[in-house]
Design a protein around this motif. Structure first.
Motif, PDB file in Angstrom:
ATOM      1  N   ALA A 117      43.652  36.278  31.218  1.00  0.00           N
ATOM      2  CA  ALA A 117      43.845  36.829  32.566  1.00  0.00           C
ATOM      3  C   ALA A 117      45.331  36.838  32.923  1.00  0.00           C
ATOM      4  O   ALA A 117      45.821  37.800  33.522  1.00  0.00           O
ATOM      5  N   LEU A 118      46.046  35.778  32.566  1.00  0.00           N
ATOM      6  CA  LEU A 118      47.481  35.723  32.843  1.00  0.00           C
ATOM      7  C   LEU A 118      48.225  36.806  32.059  1.00  0.00           C
ATOM      8  O   LEU A 118      49.150  37.429  32.598  1.00  0.00           O
ATOM      9  N   GLU A 119      47.815  37.057  30.840  1.00  0.00           N
ATOM     10  CA  GLU A 119      48.455  38.105  30.042  1.00  0.00           C
ATOM     11  C   GLU A 119      48.202  39.484  30.637  1.00  0.00           C
ATOM     12  O   GLU A 119      49.074  40.340  30.612  1.00  0.00           O
ATOM     13  N   ARG A 120      47.022  39.690  31.224  1.00  0.00           N
ATOM     14  CA  ARG A 120      46.730  40.963  31.903  1.00  0.00           C
ATOM     15  C   ARG A 120      47.614  41.136  33.139  1.00  0.00           C
ATOM     16  O   ARG A 120      47.926  42.255  33.536  1.00  0.00           O
TER      17      ARG A 120
ATOM     18  N   ARG B 194      45.921  25.056  41.421  1.00  0.00           N
ATOM     19  CA  ARG B 194      47.306  24.617  41.226  1.00  0.00           C
ATOM     20  C   ARG B 194      48.073  25.612  40.357  1.00  0.00           C
ATOM     21  O   ARG B 194      49.219  25.959  40.633  1.00  0.00           O
ATOM     22  N   LEU B 195      47.425  26.101  39.299  1.00  0.00           N
ATOM     23  CA  LEU B 195      48.046  27.074  38.405  1.00  0.00           C
ATOM     24  C   LEU B 195      48.317  28.395  39.133  1.00  0.00           C
ATOM     25  O   LEU B 195      49.327  29.048  38.894  1.00  0.00           O
ATOM     26  N   SER B 196      47.437  28.759  40.054  1.00  0.00           N
ATOM     27  CA  SER B 196      47.597  30.028  40.774  1.00  0.00           C
ATOM     28  C   SER B 196      48.846  30.043  41.652  1.00  0.00           C
ATOM     29  O   SER B 196      49.459  31.086  41.848  1.00  0.00           O
TER      30      SER B 196
ATOM     31  N   LEU C 267      47.908  34.019  39.976  1.00  0.00           N
ATOM     32  CA  LEU C 267      46.534  34.242  39.535  1.00  0.00           C
ATOM     33  C   LEU C 267      45.573  34.161  40.731  1.00  0.00           C
ATOM     34  O   LEU C 267      45.749  33.334  41.602  1.00  0.00           O
ATOM     35  N   LYS C 268      44.571  35.053  40.752  1.00  0.00           N
ATOM     36  CA  LYS C 268      43.567  35.063  41.808  1.00  0.00           C
ATOM     37  C   LYS C 268      42.188  34.896  41.176  1.00  0.00           C
ATOM     38  O   LYS C 268      41.986  35.253  40.015  1.00  0.00           O
ATOM     39  N   PRO C 269      41.212  34.375  41.932  1.00  0.00           N
ATOM     40  CA  PRO C 269      39.861  34.185  41.360  1.00  0.00           C
ATOM     41  C   PRO C 269      39.264  35.471  40.780  1.00  0.00           C
ATOM     42  O   PRO C 269      38.588  35.434  39.755  1.00  0.00           O
TER      43      PRO C 269
END
Length: 70
Positions: free
Chosen positions: A15-18, A58-60, A65-67
């Motif tokens: 997801a982070l790569e997207r 925390r990472l978001s 990043l979103k759910p």
């Protein structure tokens, strides 16, 4: 109840790569992710690890990043 579901680290990294994050370098299971306009982030999880809602929240804060991205 948290907005964040639990997710495997492999799914979160995808997801982070997207979102535009890429692996700058890696040492063991520690990956340094980079994205233009953001400070570098260390992603220190193995692919099979389960990340809970608190860790994802925390990472978001550091990655955007979103759910719904998962």
């Amino acid at each position: 109840m948290s907005v964040w579901p639990s997710a495997k680290a492999k799914r979160v990294l995808a997801a982070l790569e997207r979102l535009g994050w890429s692996v700058k370098r890696q040492t063991g299971s520690h990956k340094t992710l980079t994205r233009s306009g953001w400070p570098d982030v260390v992603f220190a999880f193995r692919d099979g690890e389960e990340l809970g809602p608190r860790m994802l929240a925390r990472l978001s804060k550091h990655t955007g990043l979103k759910p719904e991205d998962l």
